[in-house]
Design a protein around this motif. Structure first.
Motif, PDB file in Angstrom:
ATOM      1  N   ALA A 181     -17.593   8.033  24.274  1.00  0.00           N
ATOM      2  CA  ALA A 181     -18.443   7.917  25.469  1.00  0.00           C
ATOM      3  C   ALA A 181     -19.883   8.320  25.150  1.00  0.00           C
ATOM      4  O   ALA A 181     -20.831   7.688  25.626  1.00  0.00           O
ATOM      5  CB  ALA A 181     -17.889   8.780  26.601  1.00  0.00           C
ATOM      6  N   VAL A 182     -20.056   9.352  24.330  1.00  0.00           N
ATOM      7  CA  VAL A 182     -21.400   9.775  23.930  1.00  0.00           C
ATOM      8  C   VAL A 182     -22.054   8.671  23.108  1.00  0.00           C
ATOM      9  O   VAL A 182     -23.218   8.307  23.330  1.00  0.00           O
ATOM     10  CB  VAL A 182     -21.365  11.099  23.141  1.00  0.00           C
ATOM     11  CG1 VAL A 182     -22.733  11.404  22.534  1.00  0.00           C
ATOM     12  CG2 VAL A 182     -20.909  12.237  24.029  1.00  0.00           C
ATOM     13  N   ARG A 183     -21.302   8.106  22.157  1.00  0.00           N
ATOM     14  CA  ARG A 183     -21.828   7.027  21.315  1.00  0.00           C
ATOM     15  C   ARG A 183     -22.312   5.862  22.179  1.00  0.00           C
ATOM     16  O   ARG A 183     -23.394   5.315  21.968  1.00  0.00           O
ATOM     17  CB  ARG A 183     -20.770   6.551  20.327  1.00  0.00           C
ATOM     18  CG  ARG A 183     -21.273   5.449  19.391  1.00  0.00           C
ATOM     19  CD  ARG A 183     -20.221   4.972  18.399  1.00  0.00           C
ATOM     20  NE  ARG A 183     -19.808   6.019  17.478  1.00  0.00           N
ATOM     21  CZ  ARG A 183     -18.637   6.657  17.516  1.00  0.00           C
ATOM     22  NH1 ARG A 183     -17.738   6.337  18.435  1.00  0.00           N
ATOM     23  NH2 ARG A 183     -18.347   7.590  16.649  1.00  0.00           N
ATOM     24  N   GLN A 184     -21.524   5.475  23.177  1.00  0.00           N
ATOM     25  CA  GLN A 184     -21.903   4.368  24.060  1.00  0.00           C
ATOM     26  C   GLN A 184     -23.163   4.692  24.861  1.00  0.00           C
ATOM     27  O   GLN A 184     -24.050   3.851  25.003  1.00  0.00           O
ATOM     28  CB  GLN A 184     -20.755   4.034  25.013  1.00  0.00           C
ATOM     29  CG  GLN A 184     -19.588   3.349  24.333  1.00  0.00           C
ATOM     30  CD  GLN A 184     -18.418   3.143  25.293  1.00  0.00           C
ATOM     31  OE1 GLN A 184     -18.334   3.777  26.345  1.00  0.00           O
ATOM     32  NE2 GLN A 184     -17.513   2.244  24.924  1.00  0.00           N
ATOM     33  N   ARG A 185     -23.226   5.905  25.379  1.00  0.00           N
ATOM     34  CA  ARG A 185     -24.407   6.289  26.162  1.00  0.00           C
ATOM     35  C   ARG A 185     -25.660   6.311  25.296  1.00  0.00           C
ATOM     36  O   ARG A 185     -26.717   5.846  25.719  1.00  0.00           O
ATOM     37  CB  ARG A 185     -24.201   7.650  26.823  1.00  0.00           C
ATOM     38  CG  ARG A 185     -23.351   7.560  28.074  1.00  0.00           C
ATOM     39  CD  ARG A 185     -23.522   8.827  28.874  1.00  0.00           C
ATOM     40  NE  ARG A 185     -22.640   8.829  30.018  1.00  0.00           N
ATOM     41  CZ  ARG A 185     -23.031   9.188  31.233  1.00  0.00           C
ATOM     42  NH1 ARG A 185     -24.269   9.564  31.438  1.00  0.00           N
ATOM     43  NH2 ARG A 185     -22.182   9.181  32.224  1.00  0.00           N
ATOM     44  N   VAL A 186     -25.551   6.862  24.101  1.00  0.00           N
ATOM     45  CA  VAL A 186     -26.703   6.908  23.198  1.00  0.00           C
ATOM     46  C   VAL A 186     -27.164   5.491  22.882  1.00  0.00           C
ATOM     47  O   VAL A 186     -28.358   5.189  22.911  1.00  0.00           O
ATOM     48  CB  VAL A 186     -26.382   7.706  21.914  1.00  0.00           C
ATOM     49  CG1 VAL A 186     -27.461   7.506  20.856  1.00  0.00           C
ATOM     50  CG2 VAL A 186     -26.210   9.184  22.237  1.00  0.00           C
ATOM     51  N   GLN A 187     -26.232   4.604  22.597  1.00  0.00           N
ATOM     52  CA  GLN A 187     -26.584   3.217  22.293  1.00  0.00           C
ATOM     53  C   GLN A 187     -27.292   2.566  23.481  1.00  0.00           C
ATOM     54  O   GLN A 187     -28.296   1.884  23.315  1.00  0.00           O
ATOM     55  CB  GLN A 187     -25.335   2.422  21.918  1.00  0.00           C
ATOM     56  CG  GLN A 187     -25.644   1.000  21.491  1.00  0.00           C
ATOM     57  CD  GLN A 187     -24.410   0.272  20.993  1.00  0.00           C
ATOM     58  OE1 GLN A 187     -23.331   0.834  20.866  1.00  0.00           O
ATOM     59  NE2 GLN A 187     -24.578  -1.006  20.712  1.00  0.00           N
ATOM     60  N   ARG A 188     -26.780   2.786  24.695  1.00  0.00           N
ATOM     61  CA  ARG A 188     -27.423   2.210  25.885  1.00  0.00           C
ATOM     62  C   ARG A 188     -28.823   2.780  26.093  1.00  0.00           C
ATOM     63  O   ARG A 188     -29.750   2.052  26.460  1.00  0.00           O
ATOM     64  CB  ARG A 188     -26.562   2.449  27.124  1.00  0.00           C
ATOM     65  CG  ARG A 188     -25.367   1.506  27.226  1.00  0.00           C
ATOM     66  CD  ARG A 188     -24.770   1.470  28.620  1.00  0.00           C
ATOM     67  NE  ARG A 188     -24.451   2.778  29.164  1.00  0.00           N
ATOM     68  CZ  ARG A 188     -23.240   3.337  29.164  1.00  0.00           C
ATOM     69  NH1 ARG A 188     -22.206   2.687  28.672  1.00  0.00           N
ATOM     70  NH2 ARG A 188     -23.039   4.524  29.674  1.00  0.00           N
ATOM     71  N   LEU A 189     -28.991   4.073  25.874  1.00  0.00           N
ATOM     72  CA  LEU A 189     -30.299   4.700  26.028  1.00  0.00           C
ATOM     73  C   LEU A 189     -31.310   4.143  25.016  1.00  0.00           C
ATOM     74  O   LEU A 189     -32.470   3.899  25.346  1.00  0.00           O
ATOM     75  CB  LEU A 189     -30.195   6.224  25.880  1.00  0.00           C
ATOM     76  CG  LEU A 189     -29.476   6.943  27.023  1.00  0.00           C
ATOM     77  CD1 LEU A 189     -29.124   8.363  26.617  1.00  0.00           C
ATOM     78  CD2 LEU A 189     -30.325   6.934  28.290  1.00  0.00           C
ATOM     79  N   GLN A 190     -30.848   3.894  23.802  1.00  0.00           N
ATOM     80  CA  GLN A 190     -31.721   3.310  22.784  1.00  0.00           C
ATOM     81  C   GLN A 190     -32.060   1.862  23.123  1.00  0.00           C
ATOM     82  O   GLN A 190     -33.215   1.450  23.028  1.00  0.00           O
ATOM     83  CB  GLN A 190     -31.065   3.390  21.404  1.00  0.00           C
ATOM     84  CG  GLN A 190     -31.020   4.802  20.852  1.00  0.00           C
ATOM     85  CD  GLN A 190     -30.294   4.878  19.535  1.00  0.00           C
ATOM     86  OE1 GLN A 190     -29.156   4.426  19.404  1.00  0.00           O
ATOM     87  NE2 GLN A 190     -30.951   5.450  18.538  1.00  0.00           N
ATOM     88  N   GLU A 191     -31.067   1.082  23.515  1.00  0.00           N
ATOM     89  CA  GLU A 191     -31.293  -0.326  23.856  1.00  0.00           C
ATOM     90  C   GLU A 191     -32.218  -0.475  25.054  1.00  0.00           C
ATOM     91  O   GLU A 191     -32.989  -1.427  25.140  1.00  0.00           O
ATOM     92  CB  GLU A 191     -29.960  -1.025  24.117  1.00  0.00           C
ATOM     93  CG  GLU A 191     -29.144  -1.244  22.865  1.00  0.00           C
ATOM     94  CD  GLU A 191     -27.727  -1.742  23.138  1.00  0.00           C
ATOM     95  OE1 GLU A 191     -27.323  -1.838  24.332  1.00  0.00           O
ATOM     96  OE2 GLU A 191     -27.015  -2.019  22.156  1.00  0.00           O
TER      97      GLU A 191
END
Length: 162
Positions: free
Chosen positions: A46-56
């Motif tokens: 879940a953290v990985r997904q959130r970080v990716q969304r924040l970067q994108e």
């Protein structure tokens, strides 16, 4: 702001968990997703997904921040520029100069501000005379040499009650 420096049409609203993830990364950008997950109450995935969304979304970047002084760049300065003509075009030209790490269009006494990082005073003199003052549209410059960098933080938008 996006990572290109342009204002977005609508600011991204972050929930408390996303802010907490960003704060964890601001403290240590190499922290594992598992450790961040433990701190904020999410799984590693879940953290990985959130970080990716924040970067994108352009909300954040994970980068190495260096200390120019430690790398032999002993002269830093802010240059105020008074200009004529389209300041956006001049800002693009200034942005193409490698020694300039920050360019902003302003209102007030100066039309633009440019932060420079140079190896020494001779490089700063050359940069000012041969590459900045020679640009079309530059009418006048004023250089503010940094004696000491007192504070520089990168924790905008997430710091609570500080």
């Amino acid at each position: 702001m996006t990572n290109t420096g342009r204002l977005t049409s609508r600011p991204v609203q972050l929930d408390d968990v996303s802010k907490a993830i960003i704060e964890q990364l601001q403290t240590d950008g190499r922290r594992s997703y598992a450790d961040i997950g433990k701190a904020v109450g999410l799984s590693e995935a879940a953290v990985r997904q959130r970080v990716q969304r924040l970067q994108e979304a352009g909300v954040m970047q994970i980068v190495a921040v260096t200390d120019p002084m430690q790398l032999g760049f002993t002269r830093q300065a802010m240059i105020g520029i008074r200009a004529e003509g389209d300041t956006r075009l001049l800002a693009e030209q200034l942005s193409a100069i490698p020694e300039i790490d920050y360019v902003v269009l302003t209102a007030g006494s100066f039309d633009l501000l440019a932060e420079v990082v140079c190896e020494n005073d001779e490089e700063l003199i050359d940069l000012l005379n041969a590459r900045i003052r020679s640009l079309d549209g530059v009418q006048q410059t004023e250089t503010f040499v940094y004696l000491r960098l007192q504070k520089q933080h990168y924790n905008w938008g997430t710091v609570r009650n500080r």
